[in-house]
Design an enzyme around this catalytic site. Structure first.
Site, short mmCIF file in Angstrom:
data_model
loop_
_atom_site.label_atom_id
_atom_site.label_comp_id
_atom_site.label_asym_id
_atom_site.label_seq_id
_atom_site.Cartn_x
_atom_site.Cartn_y
_atom_site.Cartn_z
N LYS A 3 21.41 -25.62 3.75
CA LYS A 3 20.36 -24.65 3.99
C LYS A 3 20.15 -23.79 2.75
O LYS A 3 21.09 -23.55 1.99
CB LYS A 3 20.71 -23.73 5.18
CG LYS A 3 20.76 -24.45 6.53
CD LYS A 3 21.23 -23.53 7.63
CE LYS A 3 20.35 -22.30 7.80
NZ LYS A 3 18.97 -22.62 8.21
N ASP A 4 18.92 -23.34 2.58
CA ASP A 4 18.57 -22.38 1.53
C ASP A 4 18.88 -22.90 0.12
O ASP A 4 19.16 -22.12 -0.79
CB ASP A 4 19.27 -21.04 1.76
CG ASP A 4 18.95 -20.45 3.12
OD1 ASP A 4 17.86 -20.74 3.63
OD2 ASP A 4 19.78 -19.72 3.67
N SER A 61 21.22 -11.13 17.44
CA SER A 61 21.68 -12.33 18.14
C SER A 61 23.07 -12.14 18.74
O SER A 61 23.69 -11.08 18.61
CB SER A 61 21.69 -13.53 17.20
OG SER A 61 20.38 -13.96 16.93
N TRP A 93 16.94 -9.11 4.47
CA TRP A 93 16.99 -8.65 5.86
C TRP A 93 16.27 -7.32 6.04
O TRP A 93 15.87 -6.98 7.14
CB TRP A 93 18.43 -8.51 6.33
CG TRP A 93 19.22 -9.77 6.35
CD1 TRP A 93 18.83 -11.02 5.93
CD2 TRP A 93 20.57 -9.90 6.80
NE1 TRP A 93 19.85 -11.92 6.10
CE2 TRP A 93 20.93 -11.27 6.63
CE3 TRP A 93 21.50 -9.02 7.33
CZ2 TRP A 93 22.20 -11.74 6.97
CZ3 TRP A 93 22.76 -9.49 7.67
CH2 TRP A 93 23.09 -10.84 7.50
#
Length: 222
Positions: free
Chosen positions: A158-159, A93, A84
């Site tokens: 995911k990932d 968000s 990040w």
């Protein structure tokens, strides 16, 4: 986790250096601001303040507000800089409710649509079981994630490539990799049997009107 759309780069001001703990129970008081840290190589890799929704023997629920400042550890880490950090410094968000149970190697995040605020789904974030301290709690992301859409569609992993790369490159020991896969299998079994512990009522939860992004945490961790 792939959440590049959720963060960018600003910081806030100072916070007190300890969270509000109920002296009688030892649990954080609802509304208290605590520090969530990801600990890598024995020191913080990522940290940010969250607000306590509930803290009880079977559940810790916290709220990550839009605009919350993210802090990244200094120096070199065995996994490199936090991903990040390349996008920088605050949660951009809609606010996210994070649910986790003692001993579980994952947390369940409730996501809402940025524009409408409608519930969009559950995000299972595999991580170290949380460890509490007087100022908050510590964990570490395990790369692997699971998305459960609100519309009842099939869940999606995911990932996976990121997790497998971390496992192959020595970021996890063989025992740690096996433990992550076993926890993922347990969560998949819960979903397949429709026996999830996180109540759908949580999808209707809303933060209090004053629960805006807290200032950046600058005090000590106790």
């Amino acid at each position: 986790m792939q959440i590049q759309e959720n963060i960018d780069g600003e910081r806030g001001t100072a916070l007190p250096d300890a969270a509000a703990v109920d002296r009688a129970t030892g649990y954080f008081e609802p509304g208290a601001i605590v520090l969530r840290r990801e600990i890598l190589d024995g020191r913080p890799w990522l940290s940010y303040p969250v607000r306590v929704v509930a803290d009880r023997p079977d559940l810790l629920a916290v709220y990550l507000a839009r605009g919350t400042a993210l802090a990244f550890g200094d120096g070199d880490f065995s996994w490199g800089p936090h991903p990040w950090q390349r996008i920088a410094g605050h949660w951009r968000s809609h606010g996210v409710l994070q649910l986790q149970r003692p001993g579980d190697a994952y947390a369940v995040w409730m996501f809402r649509d940025d524009t409408t605020g409608d519930f969009t789904g559950w995000y299972v974030n595999f991580q170290d079981p949380y460890r509490k301290n007087a100022s908050g709690f510590d964990t570490l992301d395990h790369e692997l994630d699971l998305w459960i859409p609100a519309d009842g569609g099939p869940y999606r992993w995911k990932d996976v490539d990121e997790f497998e790369h971390r496992a192959r490159s020595g970021g996890f020991t063989a025992e740690q990799s096996a433990a992550v896969r076993a926890e993922a299998a347990r969560v998949a079994d819960l979903l397949d049997s429709r026996a999830t512990w996180w109540e759908q009522e949580w999808a209707q939860w809303e933060p209090a009107a004053g629960w805006l992004s807290p200032p950046a945490w600058t005090g000590a961790v106790r």
